[in-house]
Design a protein around this motif. Sequence first.
Motif, mmCIF file in Angstrom:
data_model
loop_
_atom_site.group_PDB
_atom_site.id
_atom_site.type_symbol
_atom_site.label_atom_id
_atom_site.label_comp_id
_atom_site.label_asym_id
_atom_site.label_seq_id
_atom_site.Cartn_x
_atom_site.Cartn_y
_atom_site.Cartn_z
ATOM 1 N N ARG A 175 28.444 50.270 58.765
ATOM 2 C CA ARG A 175 29.649 49.541 58.384
ATOM 3 C C ARG A 175 30.062 49.948 56.973
ATOM 4 N N GLU A 176 31.337 49.767 56.686
ATOM 5 C CA GLU A 176 31.847 50.188 55.375
ATOM 6 C C GLU A 176 33.017 49.294 54.953
ATOM 7 N N ARG A 177 33.043 49.003 53.654
ATOM 8 C CA ARG A 177 34.176 48.247 53.116
ATOM 9 C C ARG A 177 34.486 48.746 51.716
ATOM 10 N N THR A 178 35.779 48.868 51.393
ATOM 11 C CA THR A 178 36.237 49.303 50.078
ATOM 12 C C THR A 178 37.208 48.273 49.515
ATOM 13 N N VAL A 179 37.009 47.960 48.231
ATOM 14 C CA VAL A 179 37.936 47.036 47.552
ATOM 15 C C VAL A 179 38.443 47.713 46.287
ATOM 16 N N LYS A 180 39.679 47.349 45.885
ATOM 17 C CA LYS A 180 40.280 47.899 44.669
ATOM 18 C C LYS A 180 40.855 46.742 43.848
ATOM 19 N N TYR A 181 40.558 46.736 42.582
ATOM 20 C CA TYR A 181 41.121 45.725 41.700
ATOM 21 C C TYR A 181 40.952 46.167 40.243
ATOM 22 N N ASN A 182 41.756 45.616 39.356
ATOM 23 C CA ASN A 182 41.653 45.920 37.927
ATOM 24 C C ASN A 182 41.404 44.661 37.102
ATOM 25 N N TRP A 183 41.581 43.518 37.725
ATOM 26 C CA TRP A 183 41.239 42.250 37.085
ATOM 27 C C TRP A 183 41.038 41.218 38.171
ATOM 28 N N THR A 184 40.133 40.270 37.945
ATOM 29 C CA THR A 184 39.847 39.283 38.978
ATOM 30 C C THR A 184 39.392 37.977 38.364
ATOM 31 N N GLU A 185 39.615 36.910 39.094
ATOM 32 C CA GLU A 185 39.102 35.595 38.698
ATOM 33 C C GLU A 185 37.869 35.218 39.516
ATOM 34 N N ASN A 186 37.503 36.088 40.465
ATOM 35 C CA ASN A 186 36.299 35.851 41.257
ATOM 36 C C ASN A 186 35.083 36.223 40.407
ATOM 37 N N LYS A 187 34.225 35.259 40.172
ATOM 38 C CA LYS A 187 33.091 35.447 39.265
ATOM 39 C C LYS A 187 32.193 36.607 39.697
ATOM 40 N N ASN A 188 31.826 36.671 40.951
ATOM 41 C CA ASN A 188 30.899 37.703 41.424
ATOM 42 C C ASN A 188 31.557 39.077 41.502
ATOM 43 N N ALA A 189 32.852 39.092 41.813
ATOM 44 C CA ALA A 189 33.573 40.367 41.806
ATOM 45 C C ALA A 189 33.651 40.913 40.383
ATOM 46 N N LYS A 190 33.771 40.010 39.399
ATOM 47 C CA LYS A 190 33.791 40.429 37.995
ATOM 48 C C LYS A 190 32.416 40.950 37.568
ATOM 49 N N VAL A 191 31.336 40.289 38.023
ATOM 50 C CA VAL A 191 29.977 40.759 37.727
ATOM 51 C C VAL A 191 29.795 42.181 38.247
#
Length: 278
Positions: free
Chosen positions: A178-194
């Motif tokens: 399985r595979e997943r890709t995410v793209k972001y430059n700023w986030t309010e999600n604590k774990n995504a920021k970690v």
Amino acid sequence: MKDFFKFGLFLSLFFAVVIEFPAQSKKPKKPVKIMKTGAVVTLAPAPTLETPVETPSVKTNERPVDETLTEVKRNSRDVANTRTASVPVYFYEFTRPGFTYPRILVEHDDAGKGKIAFLKDGSEELISDPINLSALTISKIEEALSALSFIDSTENYQYSRDYSHMGNTQITVRKNGRERTVKYNWTENKNAKVLMDEYRRIANEYTWRFEISVARENQQLQTPAIMDALDSYLKRSEISDPAHMLPFLTGLTTDERLPLIARNHAVKIIKQIEKNKK
């Protein structure tokens, strides 16, 4: 007269017998030379085209090489190396034109082994170096991914506003088919920021290692400023696992190519890391 003639004949016969007797009684010499000559002729005949000369075997330490067996062993070794080679599971990409490193790529397996590739500003060629992340760094990444249920989630981590001027992050995970890709430059999600912060810290460590390694070889007078940069990273908690750098920093303290001020600064940083570790 007749008697005188008989006496003379007697003396002649007597002396003839005396002379012949020692000759017959003398032992004949052994034909040593003849036997030797005969032995040589019989046992070692002169070589001819019909009689090849055998070369005596000479023992050596070399063993006969079986080319087929050697090839099989070589192929087996290659297969073994292929099986033990790390397979990347986690992929990180950072892009931001105008930065010192406008593009950074990181890939590694579950054990933290992999490589980093980066493009330095003004260059058109990616520079690649191996990486070996610490257990602490891997645990931070895996904890964040687990909290996000990363593979199963469909959440968009991007903040409502676009902060591309700070750089864009892309994270991919490939596991169990399985595979997943995410793209972001700023986030309010604590774990995504970690997750984003940990990979930025990894990139900080290994691009710094690259800078100091180049300087210690070719531009030693720049090493004090590069040591200052590391000190700044540490004070801002911009290195994922400072203790992971201790062996590398210890090597700098004894490198006489570096100015004394740079070596002393490395000693100071080591003491600070060890103090914080306790």
